[in-house]
Scaffold this motif. Sequence first.
Motif, PDB file in Angstrom:
ATOM      1  N   ILE A 212     -15.073  -3.910 -28.880  1.00 58.84           N
ATOM      2  CA  ILE A 212     -14.625  -4.259 -27.532  1.00 58.84           C
ATOM      3  C   ILE A 212     -14.605  -2.983 -26.689  1.00 58.84           C
ATOM      4  O   ILE A 212     -13.884  -2.038 -27.002  1.00 58.84           O
ATOM      5  N   LEU A 213     -15.401  -3.019 -25.602  1.00 61.09           N
ATOM      6  CA  LEU A 213     -15.563  -1.819 -24.779  1.00 61.09           C
ATOM      7  C   LEU A 213     -15.339  -2.141 -23.314  1.00 61.09           C
ATOM      8  O   LEU A 213     -15.557  -3.276 -22.874  1.00 61.09           O
ATOM      9  N   SER A 214     -14.932  -1.133 -22.571  1.00 61.84           N
ATOM     10  CA  SER A 214     -14.849  -1.294 -21.116  1.00 61.84           C
ATOM     11  C   SER A 214     -14.780   0.085 -20.483  1.00 61.84           C
ATOM     12  O   SER A 214     -14.465   1.052 -21.162  1.00 61.84           O
ATOM     13  N   PRO A 215     -15.044   0.161 -19.176  1.00 63.41           N
ATOM     14  CA  PRO A 215     -14.780   1.436 -18.490  1.00 63.41           C
ATOM     15  C   PRO A 215     -13.272   1.562 -18.232  1.00 63.41           C
ATOM     16  O   PRO A 215     -12.513   0.664 -18.583  1.00 63.41           O
ATOM     17  N   LEU A 242     -13.105  -3.143 -33.517  1.00 62.60           N
ATOM     18  CA  LEU A 242     -13.103  -1.789 -32.959  1.00 62.60           C
ATOM     19  C   LEU A 242     -12.697  -1.882 -31.500  1.00 62.60           C
ATOM     20  O   LEU A 242     -13.511  -2.226 -30.646  1.00 62.60           O
ATOM     21  N   GLN A 243     -11.457  -1.600 -31.227  1.00 62.24           N
ATOM     22  CA  GLN A 243     -10.968  -1.710 -29.860  1.00 62.24           C
ATOM     23  C   GLN A 243     -11.110  -0.364 -29.173  1.00 62.24           C
ATOM     24  O   GLN A 243     -10.373   0.561 -29.455  1.00 62.24           O
ATOM     25  N   ARG A 244     -12.112  -0.267 -28.292  1.00 63.88           N
ATOM     26  CA  ARG A 244     -12.392   1.008 -27.622  1.00 63.88           C
ATOM     27  C   ARG A 244     -12.453   0.813 -26.122  1.00 63.88           C
ATOM     28  O   ARG A 244     -13.352   1.326 -25.455  1.00 63.88           O
ATOM     29  N   MET A 245     -11.495   0.062 -25.590  1.00 59.90           N
ATOM     30  CA  MET A 245     -11.492  -0.172 -24.143  1.00 59.90           C
ATOM     31  C   MET A 245     -11.092   1.094 -23.399  1.00 59.90           C
ATOM     32  O   MET A 245     -10.573   2.043 -23.969  1.00 59.90           O
ATOM     33  N   GLY A 246     -11.305   1.049 -22.106  1.00 61.04           N
ATOM     34  CA  GLY A 246     -10.887   2.162 -21.261  1.00 61.04           C
ATOM     35  C   GLY A 246      -9.445   1.979 -20.821  1.00 61.04           C
ATOM     36  O   GLY A 246      -8.777   1.006 -21.183  1.00 61.04           O
ATOM     37  N   GLU A 247      -8.993   2.919 -20.015  1.00 56.21           N
ATOM     38  CA  GLU A 247      -7.639   2.866 -19.478  1.00 56.21           C
ATOM     39  C   GLU A 247      -7.417   1.551 -18.748  1.00 56.21           C
ATOM     40  O   GLU A 247      -8.329   1.025 -18.119  1.00 56.21           O
ATOM     41  N   VAL A 434     -16.394   5.540 -35.533  1.00 57.86           N
ATOM     42  CA  VAL A 434     -14.956   5.742 -35.356  1.00 57.86           C
ATOM     43  C   VAL A 434     -14.611   7.227 -35.447  1.00 57.86           C
ATOM     44  O   VAL A 434     -13.808   7.742 -34.671  1.00 57.86           O
ATOM     45  N   THR A 435     -15.259   7.917 -36.386  1.00 59.17           N
ATOM     46  CA  THR A 435     -14.997   9.352 -36.524  1.00 59.17           C
ATOM     47  C   THR A 435     -15.347  10.082 -35.232  1.00 59.17           C
ATOM     48  O   THR A 435     -14.589  10.919 -34.741  1.00 59.17           O
ATOM     49  N   GLN A 436     -16.487   9.724 -34.654  1.00 58.66           N
ATOM     50  CA  GLN A 436     -16.875  10.361 -33.392  1.00 58.66           C
ATOM     51  C   GLN A 436     -15.885  10.053 -32.283  1.00 58.66           C
ATOM     52  O   GLN A 436     -15.552  10.922 -31.476  1.00 58.66           O
ATOM     53  N   ALA A 437     -15.423   8.807 -32.261  1.00 55.16           N
ATOM     54  CA  ALA A 437     -14.475   8.430 -31.210  1.00 55.16           C
ATOM     55  C   ALA A 437     -13.155   9.189 -31.388  1.00 55.16           C
ATOM     56  O   ALA A 437     -12.539   9.620 -30.413  1.00 55.16           O
ATOM     57  N   ILE A 438     -12.726   9.355 -32.631  1.00 58.45           N
ATOM     58  CA  ILE A 438     -11.502  10.113 -32.888  1.00 58.45           C
ATOM     59  C   ILE A 438     -11.704  11.568 -32.474  1.00 58.45           C
ATOM     60  O   ILE A 438     -10.853  12.174 -31.823  1.00 58.45           O
ATOM     61  N   GLU A 439     -12.853  12.110 -32.840  1.00 56.49           N
ATOM     62  CA  GLU A 439     -13.132  13.510 -32.490  1.00 56.49           C
ATOM     63  C   GLU A 439     -13.127  13.707 -30.979  1.00 56.49           C
ATOM     64  O   GLU A 439     -12.615  14.698 -30.468  1.00 56.49           O
ATOM     65  N   ALA A 440     -13.704  12.727 -30.265  1.00 57.62           N
ATOM     66  CA  ALA A 440     -13.742  12.835 -28.807  1.00 57.62           C
ATOM     67  C   ALA A 440     -12.320  12.855 -28.252  1.00 57.62           C
ATOM     68  O   ALA A 440     -12.006  13.608 -27.328  1.00 57.62           O
ATOM     69  N   LYS A 441     -11.442  12.036 -28.841  1.00 57.51           N
ATOM     70  CA  LYS A 441     -10.053  12.037 -28.376  1.00 57.51           C
ATOM     71  C   LYS A 441      -9.367  13.352 -28.710  1.00 57.51           C
ATOM     72  O   LYS A 441      -8.551  13.849 -27.954  1.00 57.51           O
ATOM     73  N   LEU A 442      -9.711  13.898 -29.868  1.00 54.82           N
ATOM     74  CA  LEU A 442      -9.062  15.135 -30.299  1.00 54.82           C
ATOM     75  C   LEU A 442      -9.401  16.315 -29.396  1.00 54.82           C
ATOM     76  O   LEU A 442      -8.679  17.284 -29.327  1.00 54.82           O
ATOM     77  N   ARG A 443     -10.513  16.241 -28.702  1.00 53.88           N
ATOM     78  CA  ARG A 443     -10.870  17.346 -27.814  1.00 53.88           C
ATOM     79  C   ARG A 443      -9.859  17.511 -26.687  1.00 53.88           C
ATOM     80  O   ARG A 443      -9.691  18.578 -26.132  1.00 53.88           O
ATOM     81  N   TYR A 444      -9.196  16.402 -26.351  1.00 57.26           N
ATOM     82  CA  TYR A 444      -8.211  16.483 -25.268  1.00 57.26           C
ATOM     83  C   TYR A 444      -6.862  16.965 -25.778  1.00 57.26           C
ATOM     84  O   TYR A 444      -5.990  17.311 -25.016  1.00 57.26           O
ATOM     85  N   VAL A 445      -6.700  16.938 -27.094  1.00 61.07           N
ATOM     86  CA  VAL A 445      -5.386  17.265 -27.660  1.00 61.07           C
ATOM     87  C   VAL A 445      -5.013  18.720 -27.344  1.00 61.07           C
ATOM     88  O   VAL A 445      -5.838  19.598 -27.465  1.00 61.07           O
TER      89      VAL A 445
END
Lengths: 445, 257
Positions: A212-215, A242-247, A434-445
């Motif tokens: 599930i995706l969205s901007p 895989l819930q990967r929606m936007g804000e 999923v690993t890539q998506a987690i890594e992308a989030k971790l860049r903001y950490v």
Amino acid sequence: MTQTAVMREDVRRAIGRTAVLEEGAADPGWLNARREEAWDIYEATPLPSTRSEEWRYTDVARLLPLDELEPAAGGPARVAALPEGLRRAMAQDRESAGRIVDVDGRVVSVELDEALAAQGVVLSSLREAARAGMPEVESLLATEAVPASDGKFAALNAALWSDGVFLYVPRGVRVDRTIRLSRWISRPGTATFTRILIVAEELSRLSFVDEILSPDFSSATLVNTAVELFSRGGAQVQYVSLQRMGEGGVYLANQRTLAERDSTLDTLNVALGGSVGRVDLNARLLGPGANSDMLGLYFGDSNQHFDFNTSQDHVAPNAHSDLLYKGALDGAARGIFRGIIRVHDGAQGTDAYQTNRNLILSDEAISTSLPNLEIEADDVRCSHGATVGQLDAEALFYLMSRGLRREQAERLVVLGFLGEVLSKLPLGGVVEKVTQAIEAKLRYV
Amino acid sequence: MDDSPILVVKALEAGVADEDIDILKGVDLAIRPGEIHAVMGPNGSGKSTLAKVIAGHPEYEVTGGSVGLRGEDLLEMEPDERAQAGVFMAFQYPVEIPGVSIANFLRTALQSRLEDGEELDLFDFQELLMERMELLDMDVAFAQRPVNDGFSGGEKKRNEILQMAVLKPALAVMDETDSGLDIDALQVVARGVNTLRDEDPEMSVLLITHYQRILNHIVPDRVHVMVDGRIVESGGPEVALELEAQGYEEYRKAHAA
């Protein structure tokens, strides 16, 4: 609802009985009757409040302005080209046995391996399957698994669902490659109601990934999903969400798995996106030898709010269920896990486990974990456990003493912590994605 | 050959951060390239603290003195910077990192040594890892296991040696690597250290130990006895043998405050 209210809502195509009627225009009678009945239940059911135990930490009334939402799917699908974000996610997938693409609650394309179709596998828009008179749709849609009577949102979905997936795998047919549903929500302030109905006949096999995706949206946008999974004797089924929606995305899902004798029905819920995610997962072990591995992975940051409400219902004796949900929470994110193992009277020889582990990465993140047991049989093996911990200073030092910078060390610890879940269900492409998506989030950490 | 010391510890005083207790009360030590120094001492003498202070463990606070690595102020560096500068500490209690394979960990560790924007060649890395494992007589499957997760004591120590072999430090600090090991595991560890030193005769070793036993397998150039936060005696390998014969009690009495 009064007549004036209906008219007023009609004007702006709001969620209401008119929307129900509009949805059902070309559908078979039984389905329209089911929608109407569901709407009645919806109207008679109060919105879950934080006074109820199961919704204590998720204030829907505050998080979701239901009255302001507009049903997303109006009229037939009109999609000239797939959105870039959707195409990017699809390009990451490995080869599939079949794929359905859904945009704003309408199925826009269906592909299925021809050899599988020749063996009797059906992969279809749920709407079309209902109209085509598929007997399993009429008998199993919103009846045994997620009926309208299950709650406010189950009822709303049963009344207003616009489309979804019907997947049927006949006896003995093994679908070795994954079947995928790629969903995209494009319009802010809308509500999308989707259903997934999967029937795996005896000794068949399948794996299904629902992405599930969205901007990003500036206002709350609802995606409501009812997932009904049936595995008949000896079948093997894997379902991944895989819930990967936007804000702004608000994801509410009711998932029910019904596992019969000697079948395996495993699930993985991944929650990375959206502003609010609430998953109600009920696994029912209905036959001896049935097995359900229930995996969950969530990684929240900023103000994300993830709430998992799970139950493992051991109805039959000698069945096995094993739940592992792991979450990392950063920023001011909130994670709630509430799980119950119910061993029904007579379910002797039950093996049921439940583990929830949380990693807190900031001072403001909050994790609430409520594991529970309810046992009415005496010969059972059950355990439950929950932990909430912070990044281990000793582990960080260990990694840094090998030369890793602090952020590299943190990233590795978080990836390792969450990766344990993925390693238990290594479906093609899911781990990498999923690993890539987690890594992308971790860049903001 | 440059004979100036790689490590110089001067009048080092340190304790546990936030606690007003001195553990190291003025330690002096100089190790030249290629030398093996053993620091022996009873429990609570501060020998492990010395190792951890050199590696930069955040739990310890330096209250006086200095530690220099090739003339650079080690105490000003973060733990990762010390590693980059060539320090490696083999942990007494290696930490479990669930879900992270040894291979992935080591790859990241080597990647961290490269300049920004430079990518580690995965083929080269794989080759290096295989070669190092072969050198240490280890099964290749070992590298795919999560770091120390569910490892036996011996496996954890072997993992430390493997990391050392891949990272090739200039100064290896071994913090009681021998404690809790049976004789077979001890020999594996000793063989690893000796092999690496044969390969790089410039590699220096600071061996922290409670027991003389490991010094039969890794022969030190110098042996220091630490009691109550101070080095009270230094000499050749014979010091360890004397210690073995007498026990720590003599030193303790002689240096009781």
